[in-house]
Design a protein around this motif. Structure first.
Motif, mmCIF file in Angstrom:
data_model
loop_
_atom_site.group_PDB
_atom_site.id
_atom_site.type_symbol
_atom_site.label_atom_id
_atom_site.label_comp_id
_atom_site.label_asym_id
_atom_site.label_seq_id
_atom_site.Cartn_x
_atom_site.Cartn_y
_atom_site.Cartn_z
ATOM 1 N N PHE A 1 0.799 -5.477 -4.024
ATOM 2 C CA PHE A 1 0.783 -5.468 -5.708
ATOM 3 C C PHE A 1 -0.066 -6.172 -6.582
ATOM 4 O O PHE A 1 -0.791 -5.546 -7.348
ATOM 5 C CB PHE A 1 2.338 -6.093 -5.855
ATOM 6 N N SER A 2 -0.626 -7.356 -6.010
ATOM 7 C CA SER A 2 -1.597 -8.230 -6.636
ATOM 8 C C SER A 2 -2.940 -7.455 -6.934
ATOM 9 O O SER A 2 -3.773 -7.600 -7.586
ATOM 10 C CB SER A 2 -1.473 -9.685 -6.109
ATOM 11 N N ASP A 3 -3.149 -7.205 -5.477
ATOM 12 C CA ASP A 3 -4.389 -6.327 -5.359
ATOM 13 C C ASP A 3 -4.631 -4.995 -6.176
ATOM 14 O O ASP A 3 -5.813 -4.798 -6.710
ATOM 15 C CB ASP A 3 -4.915 -5.948 -3.821
ATOM 16 N N LEU A 4 -3.490 -4.217 -6.359
ATOM 17 C CA LEU A 4 -3.380 -2.970 -7.159
ATOM 18 C C LEU A 4 -3.640 -3.397 -8.621
ATOM 19 O O LEU A 4 -4.478 -2.666 -9.112
ATOM 20 C CB LEU A 4 -2.276 -2.443 -7.030
ATOM 21 N N ASN B 1 4.400 -13.064 -9.729
ATOM 22 C CA ASN B 1 3.152 -12.475 -10.562
ATOM 23 C C ASN B 1 2.120 -13.444 -11.260
ATOM 24 O O ASN B 1 1.003 -13.158 -10.975
ATOM 25 C CB ASN B 1 3.771 -11.341 -11.339
ATOM 26 N N GLN B 2 2.467 -14.129 -11.832
ATOM 27 C CA GLN B 2 1.863 -15.212 -12.586
ATOM 28 C C GLN B 2 1.131 -16.146 -11.548
ATOM 29 O O GLN B 2 -0.175 -16.441 -11.523
ATOM 30 C CB GLN B 2 2.744 -16.137 -13.444
ATOM 31 N N PHE B 3 1.715 -16.350 -10.246
ATOM 32 C CA PHE B 3 1.076 -17.339 -9.446
ATOM 33 C C PHE B 3 -0.058 -16.575 -8.670
ATOM 34 O O PHE B 3 -1.113 -17.111 -8.591
ATOM 35 C CB PHE B 3 1.927 -17.633 -8.311
ATOM 36 N N LEU B 4 0.054 -15.245 -8.474
ATOM 37 C CA LEU B 4 -0.837 -14.309 -7.869
ATOM 38 C C LEU B 4 -2.080 -14.166 -8.695
ATOM 39 O O LEU B 4 -3.194 -13.642 -8.120
ATOM 40 C CB LEU B 4 -0.360 -12.852 -7.466
ATOM 41 N N THR B 5 -2.238 -14.616 -9.738
ATOM 42 C CA THR B 5 -3.412 -14.388 -10.734
ATOM 43 C C THR B 5 -3.879 -15.885 -11.206
ATOM 44 O O THR B 5 -4.583 -15.890 -12.135
ATOM 45 C CB THR B 5 -2.901 -13.591 -11.902
ATOM 46 N N SER B 6 -2.970 -17.013 -10.859
ATOM 47 C CA SER B 6 -3.283 -18.271 -11.051
ATOM 48 C C SER B 6 -4.493 -18.871 -10.428
ATOM 49 O O SER B 6 -5.012 -18.515 -9.327
ATOM 50 C CB SER B 6 -2.262 -19.159 -10.850
ATOM 51 N N SER B 7 -5.222 -20.095 -11.051
ATOM 52 C CA SER B 7 -6.035 -20.749 -10.125
ATOM 53 C C SER B 7 -5.655 -21.388 -9.000
ATOM 54 O O SER B 7 -6.319 -21.529 -7.979
ATOM 55 C CB SER B 7 -6.730 -21.850 -11.056
ATOM 56 N N ALA C 1 0.053 -14.137 1.129
ATOM 57 C CA ALA C 1 0.840 -14.905 0.001
ATOM 58 C C ALA C 1 1.969 -14.320 -0.640
ATOM 59 O O ALA C 1 3.139 -14.695 -0.555
ATOM 60 C CB ALA C 1 -0.045 -15.656 -1.160
ATOM 61 N N GLN C 2 1.596 -13.013 -1.006
ATOM 62 C CA GLN C 2 2.704 -12.183 -1.719
ATOM 63 C C GLN C 2 4.002 -12.001 -0.552
ATOM 64 O O GLN C 2 5.370 -12.050 -1.056
ATOM 65 C CB GLN C 2 2.296 -10.803 -2.149
ATOM 66 N N ASP C 3 3.483 -11.523 0.516
ATOM 67 C CA ASP C 3 4.583 -11.365 1.524
ATOM 68 C C ASP C 3 5.456 -12.598 2.005
ATOM 69 O O ASP C 3 6.738 -12.544 1.949
ATOM 70 C CB ASP C 3 3.813 -10.632 2.704
ATOM 71 N N ILE C 4 4.830 -13.782 2.087
ATOM 72 C CA ILE C 4 5.503 -14.868 2.484
ATOM 73 C C ILE C 4 6.445 -15.279 1.165
ATOM 74 O O ILE C 4 7.468 -15.521 1.579
ATOM 75 C CB ILE C 4 4.471 -15.978 2.652
#
Length: 376
Positions: free
Chosen positions: A209-212, A9-15, A28-31
């Motif tokens: 998840f990240s897009d939601l 979750n932290q990675f999906l909002t990181s730079s 990315a999330q699925d991988i």
């Protein structure tokens, strides 16, 4: 939520994530969800303890053999894995990156054949590319993957879906007894369903998840027309929508769980954002982005130094969040520019401010008029 889920979750909002290409971000999330699970099941290693050998074995194992995986998924695997390990700052980063690069050719061959390396050659996973080590054939079961994008959706069908959901707000039990009235709930429902497709090209049943989280937790609070009360109630209204869609079989259990997980810890931040002005909300979201990159935002010097070194990443993050409101942002920019030009003109020698003389108003004018009348 376990430690690996928190890392993801932290990675999906990181730079680091935002530096990936659009295709890499999409997968990315699925991988990472799949790869982390296979790494745990097959190698018994957490995401911060991968070894080069373990990475190579998982890359050409059941992880990549599923027939539903697309070429775009395969192309994204290596850069996503390397970015994730860079984000985690693991000890063997260079060795792991080299192992990933050396195994790409073998992994692509496995994906095209929908088979593991062992199934292709009757041998176990090779370490570097083109090198094979004889071991007993593996028989592990493949981990279920995310469903492929549904082909039965169309813009017209989505419009009807949004219309039906809007109408359900007034009748479905899930939307009754909420703090918002039906019109306010409808605004949130329509905006969410529109943005998740408009910004991320995802139909119901395909929400990531990240897009939601980005739409519900970040984009919608920046809507210039949304009220503080509506921001405060994004989470309960979204919960009601997800409950309704699950009850009426418009989304399946997996999508329902993903949706609920996305809003699980969102309410405190929504309440805080509701108490701020729109400009302050932008600032707060930037602070959240900086914090997600491991920076202590209570240390203003450290936060400023990080921002100075990552200006383009911060700007890219905010461009994404503000993209739905770019017309409003443009209008605000024009107004600020016009105001600045007006101030500059008035500061020039010889320029005089235009004064608008108005007639007296209110009670003073009334008294003056009465005295003048009496003198006559």
């Amino acid at each position: 939520m376990n430690e690996q889920e928190e890392h993801l979750n932290q990675f999906l909002t990181s730079s680091t994530y935002h530096q990936l290409s659009a295709n890499q971000q999409k997968h990315a999330q699925d991988i990472l969800t799949r790869f982390n699970q296979h790494m745990l099941d097959e190698q018994h290693l957490a995401d911060t303890a991968w070894t080069p050998q373990a990475v190579q074995e998982v890359m050409v194992g059941d992880f990549i053999a599923d027939p539903t995986l697309t070429n775009q998924f395969g192309i994204a695997v290596a850069p996503v894995l390397k970015a994730y390990q860079q984000f985690l700052q693991v000890d063997q980063l260079k060795e792991i990156e080299a192992a990933i690069d050396s195994q790409r050719t073998n992994m692509n061959a496995c994906r095209k054949a929908h088979q593991t390396w062992a199934q292709l050659h009757g041998e176990a996973t090779p370490a570097p590319a083109e090198k094979k080590v004889a071991k007993p054939k593996t028989t592990k079961k493949a981990t279920p993957t995310k469903k492929a994008h549904r082909a039965d959706w169309s813009p017209a069908k989505l419009d009807q879906f949004i219309s039906d959901a809007k109408a359900a707000v007034g009748t479905a039990p899930e939307f009754q007894h909420q703090f918002l009235d039906h019109a306010q709930q409808q605004y949130i429902v329509v905006e969410f369903l529109t943005l998740i497709h408009q910004e991320f090209n995802e139909y119901p049943g395909e929400w990531e998840f990240s897009d939601l989280q980005r739409v519900l937790g970040m984009m919608m609070p920046l809507d210039p027309d949304i009220t503080a009360k509506q921001i405060q109630n994004i989470v309960p209204t979204a919960q009601a929508l997800f409950d309704y869609l699950k009850r009426t079989d418009k989304i399946d259990m997996d999508q329902y769980k993903t949706a609920l997980k996305a809003i699980a810890n969102m309410q405190p931040s929504q309440s805080m954002l509701a108490s701020l002005s729109r400009k302050e909300r932008e600032t707060q979201l930037v602070m959240s982005f900086i914090r997600s990159n491991g920076v202590n935002i209570d240390d203003m010097k450290a936060a400023d130094q990080w921002m100075d070194g990552h200006r383009e990443e911060v700007a890219g993050f905010m461009r994404t969040l503000l993209r739905p409101w770019r017309e409003y942002e443009h209008q605000q920019l024009v107004q600020r520019q016009n105001a600045a030009q007006q101030r500059a003109r008035l500061s020039q020698p010889g320029e005089k401010a235009v004064r608008h003389h108005r007639a007296p108003r209110g009670i003073k004018f009334s008294k003056k008029a009465r005295k003048k009348h009496h003198r006559k």
